[in-house]
Design an enzyme around this catalytic site. Structure first.
Site, PDB file in Angstrom:
ATOM      1  CB  ILE A   1       1.821  22.757  17.159  1.00 32.96           C
ATOM      2  CG1 ILE A   1       2.871  24.206  17.009  1.00 32.96           C
ATOM      3  CG2 ILE A   1       1.000  23.510  16.812  1.00 32.96           C
ATOM      4  CD1 ILE A   1       2.575  25.042  16.178  1.00 32.96           C
TER       5      ILE A   1
ATOM      6  CE  LYS B   1      28.132  18.035  26.872  1.00 32.06           C
ATOM      7  NZ  LYS B   1      28.339  18.588  28.324  1.00 32.06           N
TER       8      LYS B   1
ATOM      9  N   PRO C   1      19.036  17.810  26.499  1.00 34.73           N
ATOM     10  CG  PRO C   1      20.246  17.390  24.225  1.00 34.73           C
ATOM     11  CD  PRO C   1      19.945  16.932  25.865  1.00 34.73           C
TER      12      PRO C   1
ATOM     13  CB  CYS D   1       3.628  -4.259  -8.861  1.00 31.42           C
ATOM     14  SG  CYS D   1       1.943  -3.452  -8.400  1.00 31.42           S
ATOM     15  CG  LEU D   2       6.004  -0.463 -12.863  1.00 30.34           C
ATOM     16  CD1 LEU D   2       4.390   0.105 -13.262  1.00 30.34           C
ATOM     17  CD2 LEU D   2       6.791   1.120 -12.202  1.00 30.34           C
TER      18      LEU D   2
ATOM     19  CG  MET E   1       3.423  -8.381 -13.163  1.00 32.40           C
ATOM     20  SD  MET E   1       1.853  -8.143 -13.487  1.00 32.40           S
ATOM     21  CE  MET E   1       1.139  -9.334 -14.485  1.00 32.40           C
ATOM     22  CD  GLN E   2       1.427  -2.639 -13.802  1.00 32.50           C
ATOM     23  OE1 GLN E   2       0.921  -1.344 -13.983  1.00 32.50           O
ATOM     24  NE2 GLN E   2       0.407  -2.921 -13.220  1.00 32.50           N
TER      25      GLN E   2
ATOM     26  CD  GLU F   1       1.163   3.605 -13.467  1.00 37.54           C
ATOM     27  OE1 GLU F   1       1.499   2.903 -14.391  1.00 37.54           O
ATOM     28  OE2 GLU F   1       1.009   4.605 -12.919  1.00 37.54           O
TER      29      GLU F   1
ATOM     30  NE  ARG G   1      -6.351   4.921  -8.971  1.00 36.81           N
ATOM     31  CZ  ARG G   1      -5.504   5.515  -8.443  1.00 36.81           C
ATOM     32  NH1 ARG G   1      -4.032   5.544  -8.980  1.00 36.81           N
ATOM     33  NH2 ARG G   1      -5.500   6.422  -7.294  1.00 36.81           N
TER      34      ARG G   1
ATOM     35  CG  HIS H   1       2.781  -4.823  -3.897  1.00 37.06           C
ATOM     36  ND1 HIS H   1       3.381  -3.737  -3.498  1.00 37.06           N
ATOM     37  CD2 HIS H   1       1.639  -4.067  -4.241  1.00 37.06           C
ATOM     38  CE1 HIS H   1       3.046  -3.135  -4.654  1.00 37.06           C
ATOM     39  NE2 HIS H   1       2.191  -3.085  -4.684  1.00 37.06           N
TER      40      HIS H   1
ATOM     41  CD  GLU I   1       6.393  -5.649  -1.713  1.00 34.83           C
ATOM     42  OE1 GLU I   1       6.250  -7.032  -2.777  1.00 34.83           O
ATOM     43  OE2 GLU I   1       5.916  -4.715  -1.770  1.00 34.83           O
TER      44      GLU I   1
END
Ligand code: GLN
Length: 546
Positions: A149, A188, A191, A382-383, A385-386, A406, A463, A508, A510
């Site tokens: 939908i 098949k 479908p 990120c985390l 590294m923290q 955090e 953050r 980041h 990556e």
């Protein structure tokens, strides 16, 4: 003016529409065309930034700080181009724009409806990149499956655009599944027939049908699909399961997908695709000379899509080092001081993954400690590294209870903390430090050696920050800030001296690794893992590997 290619999907989700779209884009790019890809997603979230990775996999962040669908990562990795906010649009964003306009009174008292107001806004956005004049071809991938939908207004917009634009300016590629029934030993087509019929009922007739299949499609079967779906036999393209997504462009070229697309778009004058570099990469990927085992410590490891860009970066970096990177998932929630040695045994390096919230963080800290103390190559993102900063504060600087606010707002040593401007923020969407920021590297540091330059730019999504109040303590004990934001002084990279390879980055990396430009930290990290693997072998075995 740009030409428009629309890629729809039928039968089921997860057929790899993003990969097919990116592969087609690669082939057109390899012919010298300027190509970009955009994704239109039918869900109501304004962007995927607020989605849990279990829902939708990784949230990919662009240079301009847009939180987008992970398919944009594939587009960038394949094409080696930057995408932006304009490349990812959701139903939520469309409605937000239309509703804002309605509140401003822009519709002059008219009833605002799905057709034409929502579809007009979809069409406006579908043409936006094409109108910049920067692209010869814009590929638009429609998220979801035909028949849903929620995707109806998008299909209707494609129908209208096809009607509005010259016939040779648009082409519709429909990706479907040809299931193999083991019991009947048969592929098949029903479908696919149904899904094409459904798309046609919605007013769009596909020009090309790409069929995902486990078994090769015979010419008869292709003819059958062509006949019943009303396309030419050469417009039925087999998309056989590939050993790696990076093989798909080559498979699509063999099947002639680019040729048939260009024929329809009247762009036959382009040269043959030059895939030399791509094939060299593919060769290295498929025939590695060695292998390394790298632990990925994270909390979403049940869902590989949550770490998509990290896993792809390892593939690029592995090929660069001509070795296979075997990524071992280590669930951070189950790591304890007692079992850490056993859980990380046999690994040549350790990557601690990004993340949000407190679940699994103590396991990550324990894993960092193991890597630091056992001189196992370590890379924290990120985390991650923290967590490396917290581990160092607790176990080297003796700051008991050190933490990020955090995880523990009452911690006596908030070595990771919110900056003042972040403290006032209560909304969840789009409120992080997002997108590309410059970073200045300290000459002679590991980071400087890796990047080979002093000024870099990398993308962020977080953050919390390293708390500079503690920096002098860290540096005097051997953990240096080797990368800082030149404007704010925020610490972006920490690295440990006297360790073979220990680096944590607040950004980041990556997100910027591509087939053509593998991310340098990943490349050097894999190299460090190879060295670690070699040092674990007996002298005789080591001699045999050189
Ligand atoms: N939760 C941390 C922060 O917001 C890290 C985020 C991340 O790893 N992307 O700062």
């Amino acid at each position: 003016m740009s030409k428009y290619i629309f890629v729809t999907g039928g039968v089921t989700s997860s057929l790899g529409k993003g990969i097919v779209a990116a592969s087609l884009a690669k082939l057109l790019q390899a012919r010298g065309l300027r190509v970009t890809i955009q994704k239109f997603d039918p869900y109501i979230n304004v962007d995927p930034g607020t989605l849990n990775p279990y829902e939708h996999g990784e949230c990919y962040v662009t240079e301009d700080g847009a939180e987008t669908d992970l398919d944009l990562g594939h587009y960038e990795r394949f094409l080696n181009i930057f995408t932006s906010q304009a490349n990812n649009v959701t139903t939520g964003r469309i409605y937000q724009t239309v509703i804002n306009k309605e509140r401003e009174g822009a519709f002059l008292g008219k009833t605002v409806q799905v057709v034409p107001h929502i579809t007009d806004e979809i069409k406006r956005r579908m043409k936006l990149l094409g109108q910049t004049g920067e692209f010869d071809v814009v590929i638009t991938e429609l998220g979801g499956t035909v028949g849903d939908i929620e995707s109806l207004p998008f299909v209707e917009s494609v129908r209208q655009l096809q009607w509005e634009l010259p016939e040779e300016d648009t082409v519709v590629v429909h990706l479907t599944l040809i299931p193999y029934l083991k019991a009947a030993k048969e592929l098949k087509t029903k479908p696919t027939q149904h899904s094409v019929r459904m798309l046609s009922e919605e007013g769009v007739h596909p020009d090309i049908i790409v069929c995902r299949t486990e078994k090769p499609l015979s010419p008869e079967l292709k003819r059958k699909i062509a006949l019943f779906c009303n396309v030419k036999p050469e417009a039925v393209i087999e998309a056989a399961d590939a050993s790696t997504i990076y093989e798909v462009p080559v498979l699509m070229m063999r099947e002639g997908l680019d040729t048939i697309v260009l024929k329809k778009l009247n762009l036959m004058s382009t040269r043959e695709p030059d895939l030399t570099k791509w094939k060299q990469f593919l060769d290295k990927l498929k025939y590695p000379k060695g292998k390394v085992s790298i632990g990925l410590v994270g909390k979403y490891i049940e869902l590989q899509d949550a770490y998509k860009s990290i896993l792809e970066s390892f593939i690029h970096a592995g090929a660069m080092n001509e070795c296979q990177v075997l990524v071992h998932n280590v669930h951070s929630e189950y790591i304890t001081a007692e079992n850490v040695a056993e859980k990380l045994t046999g690994l040549d390096a350790l990557l601690v993954a990004p993340g949000f919230g407190h679940r699994g963080v103590e396991g990550k800290i324990t894993a960092v400690r193991y890597a630091r103390e056992n001189k196992l190559p370590f890379f924290g993102i990120c985390l991650g590294m923290q967590m490396a900063a917290i581990e160092f504060a607790r176990n080297v600087l003796g700051k008991t209870g050190a933490n990020s606010t955090e995880m523990d707002p009452q911690t006596p040593h908030p070595v990771i903390d919110l900056m003042d401007e972040q403290k006032k923020v209560t909304a969840k969407g789009g409120t992080m430090r997002l997108g590309a920021y410059p970073c200045h590297l300290v000459k002679g540091s590991l980071a400087h050696r890796i990047y080979g330059q002093e000024q870099i730019s990398e993308r962020h999504r977080h953050r919390w920050e390293f708390n500079n109040k503690y920096l002098a303590d860290f540096e005097s004990a051997g953990m240096m800030a080797s990368g800082k934001n030149p404007d704010t002084g925020l610490v972006e990279i920490i690295e440990l001296t006297g360790h073979p390879f220990f680096i944590g980055v607040q950004y980041h990396p990556e997100l910027k690794s591509t087939v053509e430009n593998p991310q340098p930290i990943f490349v050097e990290f894999v190299k460090a893992a190879l060295q670690h693997a070699a040092s674990r072998l007996s002298p005789a075995a080591r001699a045999a590997t050189v």
